[in-house]
Design a protein around this motif. Structure first.
Motif, mmCIF file in Angstrom:
data_model
loop_
_atom_site.group_PDB
_atom_site.id
_atom_site.type_symbol
_atom_site.label_atom_id
_atom_site.label_comp_id
_atom_site.label_asym_id
_atom_site.label_seq_id
_atom_site.Cartn_x
_atom_site.Cartn_y
_atom_site.Cartn_z
ATOM 1 N N ARG A 38 0.713 -1.021 -0.020
ATOM 2 C CA ARG A 38 0.284 -0.222 -0.110
ATOM 3 C C ARG A 38 0.911 1.471 -0.518
ATOM 4 O O ARG A 38 1.769 1.195 0.763
ATOM 5 N N VAL A 48 2.658 -4.951 2.742
ATOM 6 C CA VAL A 48 1.242 -5.528 3.890
ATOM 7 C C VAL A 48 1.312 -7.185 4.150
ATOM 8 O O VAL A 48 1.419 -7.041 5.639
ATOM 9 N N SER A 63 2.260 -3.541 11.481
ATOM 10 C CA SER A 63 0.533 -2.640 11.271
ATOM 11 C C SER A 63 -0.232 -3.713 11.381
ATOM 12 O O SER A 63 -1.517 -2.755 11.199
ATOM 13 N N VAL A 64 -0.747 -4.669 10.498
ATOM 14 C CA VAL A 64 -1.883 -5.085 10.200
ATOM 15 C C VAL A 64 -2.247 -6.236 10.875
ATOM 16 O O VAL A 64 -2.461 -7.502 10.692
ATOM 17 N N MET A 83 -10.030 -7.090 5.547
ATOM 18 C CA MET A 83 -9.356 -6.455 6.065
ATOM 19 C C MET A 83 -10.225 -6.552 7.701
ATOM 20 O O MET A 83 -11.611 -5.524 7.142
ATOM 21 N N LEU A 86 -10.456 -1.344 10.701
ATOM 22 C CA LEU A 86 -9.740 -0.579 9.866
ATOM 23 C C LEU A 86 -9.484 0.762 10.301
ATOM 24 O O LEU A 86 -10.169 1.084 11.308
ATOM 25 N N TYR A 87 -8.309 1.081 10.363
ATOM 26 C CA TYR A 87 -8.115 2.503 10.993
ATOM 27 C C TYR A 87 -7.915 3.746 9.532
ATOM 28 O O TYR A 87 -7.728 3.305 8.383
ATOM 29 N N ASP A 90 -4.605 3.706 7.709
ATOM 30 C CA ASP A 90 -4.995 2.180 6.006
ATOM 31 C C ASP A 90 -5.470 2.648 4.782
ATOM 32 O O ASP A 90 -5.483 2.110 4.267
ATOM 33 N N TYR A 94 -3.949 0.570 -2.772
ATOM 34 C CA TYR A 94 -3.005 -1.057 -2.272
ATOM 35 C C TYR A 94 -3.336 -1.926 -3.552
ATOM 36 O O TYR A 94 -3.649 -1.903 -4.528
#
Length: 128
Positions: A38, A48, A63-64, A83, A86-87, A90, A94
């Protein structure tokens, strides 16, 4: 040649979920791994997740981890990125990518230079 087409991006509220798909066509027998990367505006491309095509071994960015799940349907030559939670951070374009070269250490697939083919990318926007 391998062609990759992503789908499934969109706008979602924080805490929501999305599933991305990446369909591969062409010389898919040459693929050893498929990854998701991403890139947010003004930032470098970020690894990712990756899935090894043969053994289904997966690897995630810290982070994921625990929020995203990569999977594959080899019969359909398609890789998915589910996913959750989600924040806003993010938010990014992608892209999926396919690597031809085999590495015994999955960590090598975190490097975008390992990949030979790239999709056009799909936008994921997470609103706060």
């Amino acid at each position: 040649q391998v062609q990759l087409v992503e789908s499934g991006g969109g706008l979602v509220q924080a805490g929501g979920s999305l599933r991305l798909a990446c369909a591969a066509s062409g010389r898919t027998f040459s693929i050893n791994a498929m990854g998701w990367f991403r890139q947010a505006p003004g930032k470098d491309r970020e690894f990712v997740s990756v899935i090894r095509w043969d053994a289904g071994i997966t690897y995630y960015a810290d982070s994921v981890k625990g929020r995203f799940t990569i999977s594959s349907d080899n019969a359909k030559n398609t890789v998915y990125l589910q996913m959750h939670s989600l924040y806003p951070e993010d938010t990014a374009v992608y892209s999926c990518a396919a690597a031809v070269r085999y590495y015994s250490d999955t960590y090598y697939y975190t490097n975008p230079q390992t990949y030979n083919y790239w999709g056009q990318g799909t936008q994921v926007t997470v609103s706060s």
